[in-house]
Design a protein around this motif. Sequence first.
Motif, short mmCIF file in Angstrom:
data_model
loop_
_atom_site.label_atom_id
_atom_site.label_comp_id
_atom_site.label_asym_id
_atom_site.label_seq_id
_atom_site.Cartn_x
_atom_site.Cartn_y
_atom_site.Cartn_z
N PHE A 97 10.67 1.20 9.56
CA PHE A 97 9.56 1.93 10.17
C PHE A 97 9.96 2.34 11.59
CE2 PHE A 97 8.89 -2.56 11.05
CZ PHE A 97 8.55 -2.60 12.38
N ASN A 98 9.23 3.29 12.13
CA ASN A 98 9.40 3.71 13.52
C ASN A 98 8.16 3.31 14.29
OD1 ASN A 98 11.92 5.07 13.28
ND2 ASN A 98 10.88 6.81 12.36
N PHE A 99 8.31 3.08 15.59
CA PHE A 99 7.15 2.90 16.44
C PHE A 99 7.18 3.91 17.57
CE2 PHE A 99 10.15 -0.53 17.29
CZ PHE A 99 10.24 -0.62 18.67
N TYR A 100 5.96 4.33 17.96
CA TYR A 100 5.78 5.51 18.80
C TYR A 100 4.91 5.25 20.02
CZ TYR A 100 6.96 8.33 14.67
OH TYR A 100 7.59 8.91 13.59
N GLU A 101 5.15 6.00 21.05
CA GLU A 101 4.18 6.34 22.07
C GLU A 101 4.06 7.84 21.86
OE1 GLU A 101 5.46 5.04 25.93
OE2 GLU A 101 5.11 2.95 25.42
N VAL A 102 3.05 8.24 21.13
CA VAL A 102 2.92 9.60 20.63
C VAL A 102 3.15 10.60 21.76
CG1 VAL A 102 1.32 11.22 19.53
CG2 VAL A 102 1.40 8.85 18.79
N PRO A 103 4.01 11.58 21.57
CA PRO A 103 4.66 11.97 20.32
C PRO A 103 6.08 11.40 20.16
CG PRO A 103 4.98 13.72 21.89
CD PRO A 103 4.21 12.62 22.60
N ASN A 104 6.51 10.52 21.06
CA ASN A 104 7.90 10.07 21.08
C ASN A 104 8.15 8.80 20.27
OD1 ASN A 104 8.52 12.14 22.96
ND2 ASN A 104 7.76 10.84 24.61
N ILE A 105 9.20 8.82 19.46
CA ILE A 105 9.67 7.60 18.80
C ILE A 105 10.38 6.79 19.88
CG2 ILE A 105 11.24 6.60 17.10
CD1 ILE A 105 10.95 9.18 15.47
N ILE A 106 9.91 5.57 20.10
CA ILE A 106 10.54 4.73 21.14
C ILE A 106 11.36 3.60 20.55
CG2 ILE A 106 8.90 5.34 22.92
CD1 ILE A 106 7.63 2.53 22.30
N GLU A 133 -6.01 -2.41 5.22
CA GLU A 133 -6.54 -1.92 3.94
C GLU A 133 -5.73 -0.73 3.44
OE1 GLU A 133 -8.59 -2.01 0.56
OE2 GLU A 133 -8.83 -3.48 2.16
N HIS A 134 -5.33 0.17 4.33
CA HIS A 134 -4.54 1.34 3.93
C HIS A 134 -3.18 0.94 3.35
CE1 HIS A 134 -3.16 5.50 3.97
NE2 HIS A 134 -2.00 5.02 4.39
N PHE A 135 -2.60 -0.13 3.88
CA PHE A 135 -1.26 -0.55 3.45
C PHE A 135 -1.26 -1.67 2.41
CE2 PHE A 135 -0.46 1.56 7.53
CZ PHE A 135 0.47 2.50 7.09
N ARG A 136 -2.41 -1.95 1.83
CA ARG A 136 -2.50 -2.99 0.79
C ARG A 136 -1.53 -2.68 -0.35
NH1 ARG A 136 -6.29 -6.76 -0.37
NH2 ARG A 136 -7.70 -5.89 1.19
N ASN A 137 -0.72 -3.67 -0.73
CA ASN A 137 0.24 -3.58 -1.84
C ASN A 137 1.32 -2.51 -1.64
OD1 ASN A 137 -1.28 -5.57 -3.18
ND2 ASN A 137 -2.56 -4.03 -4.13
N LYS A 138 1.66 -2.16 -0.38
CA LYS A 138 2.63 -1.08 -0.14
C LYS A 138 3.87 -1.50 0.65
CE LYS A 138 -0.83 2.60 -0.20
NZ LYS A 138 -1.47 3.67 0.60
N LEU A 139 3.86 -2.66 1.27
CA LEU A 139 4.98 -3.05 2.13
C LEU A 139 5.90 -4.06 1.46
CD1 LEU A 139 3.13 -3.43 5.56
CD2 LEU A 139 4.08 -1.37 4.47
N GLU A 140 7.18 -4.03 1.84
CA GLU A 140 8.14 -4.98 1.28
C GLU A 140 9.21 -5.32 2.31
OE1 GLU A 140 10.08 -3.30 -2.17
OE2 GLU A 140 10.04 -1.32 -1.29
N PHE A 146 7.33 6.19 3.96
CA PHE A 146 6.70 6.60 2.71
C PHE A 146 5.32 7.21 2.89
CE2 PHE A 146 5.17 2.27 3.32
CZ PHE A 146 3.83 2.38 3.00
N ASP A 147 4.79 7.26 4.13
CA ASP A 147 3.41 7.64 4.35
C ASP A 147 3.29 8.40 5.67
OD1 ASP A 147 0.58 7.64 4.56
OD2 ASP A 147 0.43 5.66 3.69
N ASP A 148 2.42 9.40 5.74
CA ASP A 148 2.19 10.14 6.98
C ASP A 148 1.18 9.45 7.89
OD1 ASP A 148 3.99 12.16 6.43
OD2 ASP A 148 2.49 13.43 5.45
N PHE A 149 0.53 8.42 7.40
CA PHE A 149 -0.49 7.70 8.15
C PHE A 149 0.14 6.81 9.22
CE2 PHE A 149 -3.47 4.17 8.74
CZ PHE A 149 -4.66 4.85 8.94
#
Length: 104
Positions: free
Chosen positions: A78-87, A66-73, A33-36
């Motif tokens: 989600f994906n996790f990365y070793e930029v630029p690769n999704i691992i 703080e950025h994700f306050r009231n946004k997760l459920e 839901f977010d580019d951050f």
Amino acid sequence: MDFTAQLNFKTTAAGGRQSFAMNGYRPHIKFEFDDFCTSGQQIYRGKDRVFPGDSVLAEITILATEHFRNKLEKGMPFNFYEVPNIIGNGIIMEIVNSDLKKYK
């Protein structure tokens, strides 16, 4: 700890890590839901290390609460990365930090 998640690490052949990840590993995390992106420490339940292709339940602590306050459920992917690769990818199983829970 902010939440628990089921993590699925990609195999090396599918673009995942070349070697195992140890407790305390901090890849980038990105929710759909977010580019951050934020850093998220992973502590694996019942394991000290996880190999490419493994799945594991983990405790996750994110840097940008703080950025994700009231946004997760629960159930949120989600994906996790070793930029630029999704691992790998994950699904939130339980939110422990109530500040992060999405209000409906």
